[in-house]
Design an enzyme around this catalytic site. Sequence first.
Site, mmCIF file in Angstrom:
data_model
loop_
_atom_site.group_PDB
_atom_site.id
_atom_site.type_symbol
_atom_site.label_atom_id
_atom_site.label_comp_id
_atom_site.label_asym_id
_atom_site.label_seq_id
_atom_site.Cartn_x
_atom_site.Cartn_y
_atom_site.Cartn_z
ATOM 1 N N GLU A 156 19.755 -7.077 -22.081
ATOM 2 C CA GLU A 156 18.517 -7.808 -22.314
ATOM 3 C C GLU A 156 17.317 -7.031 -21.790
ATOM 4 O OE1 GLU A 156 21.820 -10.630 -22.627
ATOM 5 O OE2 GLU A 156 21.259 -9.195 -21.053
ATOM 6 N N GLU B 110 17.693 -32.912 -23.755
ATOM 7 C CA GLU B 110 17.921 -31.576 -24.305
ATOM 8 C C GLU B 110 17.011 -31.265 -25.503
ATOM 9 O OE1 GLU B 110 19.134 -28.793 -24.063
ATOM 10 O OE2 GLU B 110 20.635 -28.814 -22.470
#
Length: 481
Positions: free
Chosen positions: A234, A283
């Site tokens: 990343e 969520e």
Amino acid sequence: MAYADLRDFLAALDRNGQLLRFTDPVPLEPDLGAAARAVSNVTDRGPALLFEDIDGYERARVALNVVGSWPNHALMLGLDKDTSLKEQFFAFARRADAFPVEAERVGTERVGTERADDAPWREHAVETDINLFHLLPLFRLNRYDAGSYIDKAAVVTRDPDDPENFDTQNVGIYRIQVKGTDRLGIQPVPAHDIGIHLRKAEERGENLPIAIAIGNEPVITTIAGMPLAYDESENEMAGAVQGAPYRIARAPLTGMDVPWGAEVVIEGEIIGGVREIEGPFGEFTGFYSGGRRQPVIAVHRVHHRTDPIFEHLYLGRPWAELDYTVALNTSVPLYRQLKQDYPEVVAVNAMYTHGLLGIISVRPRYGGFAKAVGVRAMTTPHGLGYCKVIIVVDDTVDPFNLAQVMWSLSVKFHPAHDLVVLPDLSILPLDPSSEPPGISHKVVLDATTPIAPEQRGHFSQEVDQPAGTQEWENRIKRLLT
């Protein structure tokens, strides 16, 4: 365009009229969650919010909605804030093709007794009597959250079987429930890199060291949510996207490579073999996810800058900041993977609820081709757990223009011929429609123009744009800006 840290990016937002500062005292609850929800309700060009006086804290500051609009997302990429979504997609994709760009580790050379160019988060360290509720302005985002969460941190772990392999060190975004003064709960998905690291550590009978960096410049948090391959770094993708080596610093207790400009770094370990109830939590699906037995983190050390900024991410019914954050970092990997197999793929819009619904524009070669592309999207690494509904449109349709997509769907899709249903495939358990959790039918809707050997419909006389339309588009854009 590389930003040194979160403060540098907030200053760029401020210069571009994309930051609102609040200097009056503000209660943690419900005001901060309400403000983060409200800014997305009011406008799709929302500014970041910086709260500089939090009730009950002397120096705490909270940043919300940092990448919560397309203007902010464009500025993250170093583009003009009015850059169109389609242009941002192709800019992101072009930069991702430069991967990998080697990261720059800073602060490893000693000068006398001091480290050269030490990371700012090393200004203060707390090793005893750790109390996260005193150190951080923690609050619930939504009414029925089980507690306070840290949900926009860069979470760093390493492969216990190969700890010196930089490429398999993972930087991810995971929801983290604050369960005590020095105890956290975390939700790692078994298929994600952190889940693989934890499984390996537990097989070895070990705990898994972990570093949690809070308050970072936006590129690393965007890339941390990007579905990269297990051995793709990343940090090296962040360097590609920002166009310069990404700066990292070594966390002293765990040895993890964390963002150099972080506001707060928490070091600890996931306790092997221990699971406790975590959740419920509001969520990104717009529903509470319920409680599940999840791993637990023991916190051993906290580093922080002077007057740190606690960055938080609002989750709830789309659209909110999360949807802008994961929009292109989901769309671009799907685009790159599909294009390897099907060069006819023109663009991919997987912005809707983290790719549970995606739109693919393609240049079909023959009848049935678009359906094959749609099914292939469901077998990509991200598509396996998402990509429940795929709409395929012609290359002449902009997948980021919903008006064009809905037109194509309304006049080209034939329910008897263009619907592909795939029963009982895997889906992330957070999808509230899955039954049982983690299993769902998936569908492809082919909204492309039928071509041979398919012979049906009346599509031979589509209305074209008048000559000179593109020139007038450019002229009107210049006048508007």
